[in-house]
Design a protein around this motif. Structure first.
Motif, PDB file in Angstrom:
ATOM      1  N   CYS A  96      -6.367   0.642   6.030  1.00  0.00           N
ATOM      2  CA  CYS A  96      -5.336   1.391   6.730  1.00  0.00           C
ATOM      3  C   CYS A  96      -5.845   2.806   7.009  1.00  0.00           C
ATOM      4  CB  CYS A  96      -4.065   1.442   5.884  1.00  0.00           C
ATOM      5  SG  CYS A  96      -2.762   2.465   6.600  1.00  0.00           S
ATOM      6  N   PRO A  97      -5.717   3.289   8.250  1.00  0.00           N
ATOM      7  CA  PRO A  97      -6.183   4.643   8.550  1.00  0.00           C
ATOM      8  C   PRO A  97      -5.316   5.717   7.885  1.00  0.00           C
ATOM      9  CG  PRO A  97      -5.156   3.669  10.486  1.00  0.00           C
ATOM     10  CD  PRO A  97      -5.215   2.596   9.438  1.00  0.00           C
ATOM     11  N   ASN A  98      -4.101   5.358   7.503  1.00  0.00           N
ATOM     12  CA  ASN A  98      -3.183   6.339   6.918  1.00  0.00           C
ATOM     13  C   ASN A  98      -3.355   6.451   5.403  1.00  0.00           C
ATOM     14  OD1 ASN A  98      -1.105   8.216   6.863  1.00  0.00           O
ATOM     15  ND2 ASN A  98       0.477   6.658   6.652  1.00  0.00           N
ATOM     16  N   CYS A  99      -3.320   5.309   4.684  1.00  0.00           N
ATOM     17  CA  CYS A  99      -3.346   5.355   3.213  1.00  0.00           C
ATOM     18  C   CYS A  99      -4.586   4.730   2.586  1.00  0.00           C
ATOM     19  CB  CYS A  99      -2.094   4.690   2.638  1.00  0.00           C
ATOM     20  SG  CYS A  99      -2.024   2.904   2.921  1.00  0.00           S
ATOM     21  N   GLY A 100      -5.431   4.024   3.372  1.00  0.00           N
ATOM     22  CA  GLY A 100      -6.662   3.453   2.845  1.00  0.00           C
ATOM     23  C   GLY A 100      -6.517   2.099   2.179  1.00  0.00           C
ATOM     24  N   THR A 101      -5.348   1.494   2.202  1.00  0.00           N
ATOM     25  CA  THR A 101      -5.132   0.180   1.604  1.00  0.00           C
ATOM     26  C   THR A 101      -5.927  -0.875   2.376  1.00  0.00           C
ATOM     27  OG1 THR A 101      -2.904   0.825   0.976  1.00  0.00           O
ATOM     28  CG2 THR A 101      -3.367  -1.528   1.011  1.00  0.00           C
ATOM     29  N   THR A 102      -6.476  -1.856   1.670  1.00  0.00           N
ATOM     30  CA  THR A 102      -7.214  -2.937   2.323  1.00  0.00           C
ATOM     31  C   THR A 102      -6.267  -3.746   3.198  1.00  0.00           C
ATOM     32  OG1 THR A 102      -8.723  -3.059   0.459  1.00  0.00           O
ATOM     33  CG2 THR A 102      -8.656  -4.960   1.922  1.00  0.00           C
ATOM     34  N   ILE A 103      -6.686  -3.940   4.432  1.00  0.00           N
ATOM     35  CA  ILE A 103      -5.872  -4.661   5.420  1.00  0.00           C
ATOM     36  C   ILE A 103      -6.579  -5.962   5.761  1.00  0.00           C
ATOM     37  CG2 ILE A 103      -4.913  -4.576   7.753  1.00  0.00           C
ATOM     38  CD1 ILE A 103      -3.655  -2.578   5.864  1.00  0.00           C
ATOM     39  N   GLU A 104      -5.881  -7.070   5.651  1.00  0.00           N
ATOM     40  CA  GLU A 104      -6.457  -8.351   6.047  1.00  0.00           C
ATOM     41  C   GLU A 104      -6.422  -8.476   7.557  1.00  0.00           C
ATOM     42  OE1 GLU A 104      -5.006 -11.680   3.860  1.00  0.00           O
ATOM     43  OE2 GLU A 104      -5.092 -10.590   1.963  1.00  0.00           O
ATOM     44  N   LYS A 105      -7.216  -9.426   8.086  1.00  0.00           N
ATOM     45  CA  LYS A 105      -7.400  -9.495   9.529  1.00  0.00           C
ATOM     46  C   LYS A 105      -6.158  -9.945  10.300  1.00  0.00           C
ATOM     47  CE  LYS A 105      -9.590 -14.016   9.260  1.00  0.00           C
ATOM     48  NZ  LYS A 105     -10.796 -14.770   9.508  1.00  0.00           N
ATOM     49  N   ASP A 106      -5.186 -10.548   9.641  1.00  0.00           N
ATOM     50  CA  ASP A 106      -3.990 -10.976  10.365  1.00  0.00           C
ATOM     51  C   ASP A 106      -2.785 -10.063  10.127  1.00  0.00           C
ATOM     52  OD1 ASP A 106      -3.812 -11.757   7.755  1.00  0.00           O
ATOM     53  OD2 ASP A 106      -2.864 -13.682   8.175  1.00  0.00           O
ATOM     54  N   PHE A 107      -2.984  -8.921   9.473  1.00  0.00           N
ATOM     55  CA  PHE A 107      -1.893  -7.962   9.266  1.00  0.00           C
ATOM     56  C   PHE A 107      -1.658  -7.160  10.551  1.00  0.00           C
ATOM     57  CE2 PHE A 107      -2.088  -7.232   4.377  1.00  0.00           C
ATOM     58  CZ  PHE A 107      -1.818  -8.577   4.183  1.00  0.00           C
ATOM     59  N   ILE A 108      -0.422  -6.904  10.844  1.00  0.00           N
ATOM     60  CA  ILE A 108      -0.061  -6.074  11.988  1.00  0.00           C
ATOM     61  C   ILE A 108       0.268  -4.663  11.517  1.00  0.00           C
ATOM     62  CG2 ILE A 108       1.595  -5.786  13.878  1.00  0.00           C
ATOM     63  CD1 ILE A 108       1.890  -8.896  13.780  1.00  0.00           C
ATOM     64  N   VAL A 109       0.937  -4.553  10.394  1.00  0.00           N
ATOM     65  CA  VAL A 109       1.259  -3.251   9.805  1.00  0.00           C
ATOM     66  C   VAL A 109       0.732  -3.210   8.375  1.00  0.00           C
ATOM     67  CG1 VAL A 109       3.323  -2.872  11.212  1.00  0.00           C
ATOM     68  CG2 VAL A 109       3.531  -3.986   8.998  1.00  0.00           C
ATOM     69  N   CYS A 110       0.527  -1.993   7.884  1.00  0.00           N
ATOM     70  CA  CYS A 110       0.095  -1.810   6.506  1.00  0.00           C
ATOM     71  C   CYS A 110       1.266  -2.141   5.585  1.00  0.00           C
ATOM     72  CB  CYS A 110      -0.372  -0.370   6.298  1.00  0.00           C
ATOM     73  SG  CYS A 110      -0.761   0.025   4.598  1.00  0.00           S
ATOM     74  N   PRO A 111       1.055  -2.978   4.554  1.00  0.00           N
ATOM     75  CA  PRO A 111       2.157  -3.339   3.669  1.00  0.00           C
ATOM     76  C   PRO A 111       2.581  -2.204   2.740  1.00  0.00           C
ATOM     77  CG  PRO A 111       0.131  -4.362   2.919  1.00  0.00           C
ATOM     78  CD  PRO A 111      -0.176  -3.690   4.222  1.00  0.00           C
ATOM     79  N   VAL A 112       1.799  -1.140   2.652  1.00  0.00           N
ATOM     80  CA  VAL A 112       2.123  -0.035   1.756  1.00  0.00           C
ATOM     81  C   VAL A 112       2.866   1.076   2.491  1.00  0.00           C
ATOM     82  CG1 VAL A 112       1.143   1.735   0.241  1.00  0.00           C
ATOM     83  CG2 VAL A 112       0.197  -0.566   0.228  1.00  0.00           C
ATOM     84  N   CYS A 113       2.310   1.513   3.635  1.00  0.00           N
ATOM     85  CA  CYS A 113       2.910   2.681   4.311  1.00  0.00           C
ATOM     86  C   CYS A 113       3.552   2.349   5.650  1.00  0.00           C
ATOM     87  CB  CYS A 113       1.851   3.765   4.493  1.00  0.00           C
ATOM     88  SG  CYS A 113       0.530   3.309   5.643  1.00  0.00           S
ATOM     89  N   ASN A 114       3.549   1.091   6.074  1.00  0.00           N
ATOM     90  CA  ASN A 114       4.200   0.621   7.291  1.00  0.00           C
ATOM     91  C   ASN A 114       3.578   1.195   8.564  1.00  0.00           C
ATOM     92  OD1 ASN A 114       6.023  -1.047   8.560  1.00  0.00           O
ATOM     93  ND2 ASN A 114       7.619   0.519   8.678  1.00  0.00           N
ATOM     94  N   THR A 115       2.311   1.547   8.529  1.00  0.00           N
ATOM     95  CA  THR A 115       1.607   2.037   9.706  1.00  0.00           C
ATOM     96  C   THR A 115       1.104   0.844  10.502  1.00  0.00           C
ATOM     97  OG1 THR A 115       0.852   3.976   8.495  1.00  0.00           O
ATOM     98  CG2 THR A 115      -0.357   3.441  10.480  1.00  0.00           C
ATOM     99  N   GLN A 116       1.272   0.883  11.830  1.00  0.00           N
ATOM    100  CA  GLN A 116       0.790  -0.211  12.663  1.00  0.00           C
ATOM    101  C   GLN A 116      -0.732  -0.124  12.733  1.00  0.00           C
ATOM    102  OE1 GLN A 116       2.619  -0.667  16.495  1.00  0.00           O
ATOM    103  NE2 GLN A 116       1.176  -2.244  17.125  1.00  0.00           N
ATOM    104  N   VAL A 117      -1.398  -1.210  12.356  1.00  0.00           N
ATOM    105  CA  VAL A 117      -2.849  -1.229  12.330  1.00  0.00           C
ATOM    106  C   VAL A 117      -3.453  -2.115  13.417  1.00  0.00           C
ATOM    107  CG1 VAL A 117      -3.061  -0.639   9.898  1.00  0.00           C
ATOM    108  CG2 VAL A 117      -2.823  -3.023  10.554  1.00  0.00           C
ATOM    109  N   ARG A 118      -2.663  -2.968  14.036  1.00  0.00           N
ATOM    110  CA  ARG A 118      -3.138  -3.816  15.129  1.00  0.00           C
ATOM    111  C   ARG A 118      -2.053  -3.947  16.179  1.00  0.00           C
ATOM    112  NH1 ARG A 118      -5.550  -5.861  10.821  1.00  0.00           N
ATOM    113  NH2 ARG A 118      -7.798  -6.148  10.882  1.00  0.00           N
TER     114      ARG A 118
END
Length: 143
Positions: A96-118
């Motif tokens: 995640c560009p916002n909090c650094g949490t590992t994002i899997e390839k099918d995630f649309i938003v970060c599960p921690v901070c709700n930032t849209q990643v795709r």
């Protein structure tokens, strides 16, 4: 005194003593060869220095065993390749560009901070990479 020594030194005892001395010499020579070969396999640059150290009877061998590198060169190379493979596998997911949490390839938003990643395809609602111009799942053109 020499009379007693001559009586003790029977041919069988002399043969056993010579055999024991030959065994010790052979063991020593094998230990020197072992140090040369093992130092080379462990990647010691000056393996010849270890061989010279091994020329000090048995003390050199003990010193080599205590101070030698812990692993072989081939094992270290395999560990480095394994680490590179694991890093590559982890890099496929991203973070995640916002909090650094590992994002899997099918995630649309970060599960921690709700930032849209795709981005999401407007037709089939599947996750898309940011640089894609066409959805590979339904052929919809992305703006």
């Amino acid at each position: 005194m020499s009379k007693y020594i001559e009586e003790l030194m029977s041919p069988q005892l002399m043969f056993a003593m010579y055999g024991f001395i030959a065994f010790v010499v052979a063991l020593y020579l094998l230990s020197v060869v072992y140090v040369f070969i093992d130092a080379k396999r462990r990647g010691v640059q000056a393996f010849w220095a270890w061989g010279l150290l091994a020329l000090v009877p048995f003390v050199g061998l003990m010193a080599y065993i205590v101070m030698r590198p812990a692993s072989y060169v081939a094992d270290r190379e395999e560990q480095e390749l394994d680490m590179a493979l694991r890093e590559r596998q982890l890099a496929q997911y991203g973070s995640c560009p916002n909090c650094g949490t590992t994002i899997e390839k099918d995630f649309i938003v970060c599960p921690v901070c709700n930032t849209q990643v795709r981005n999401v395809c407007p037709t089939c609602k599947r996750p898309l990479e940011a640089h894609w111009k066409v959805c590979p799942f339904c052929r919809t053109h992305i703006q």
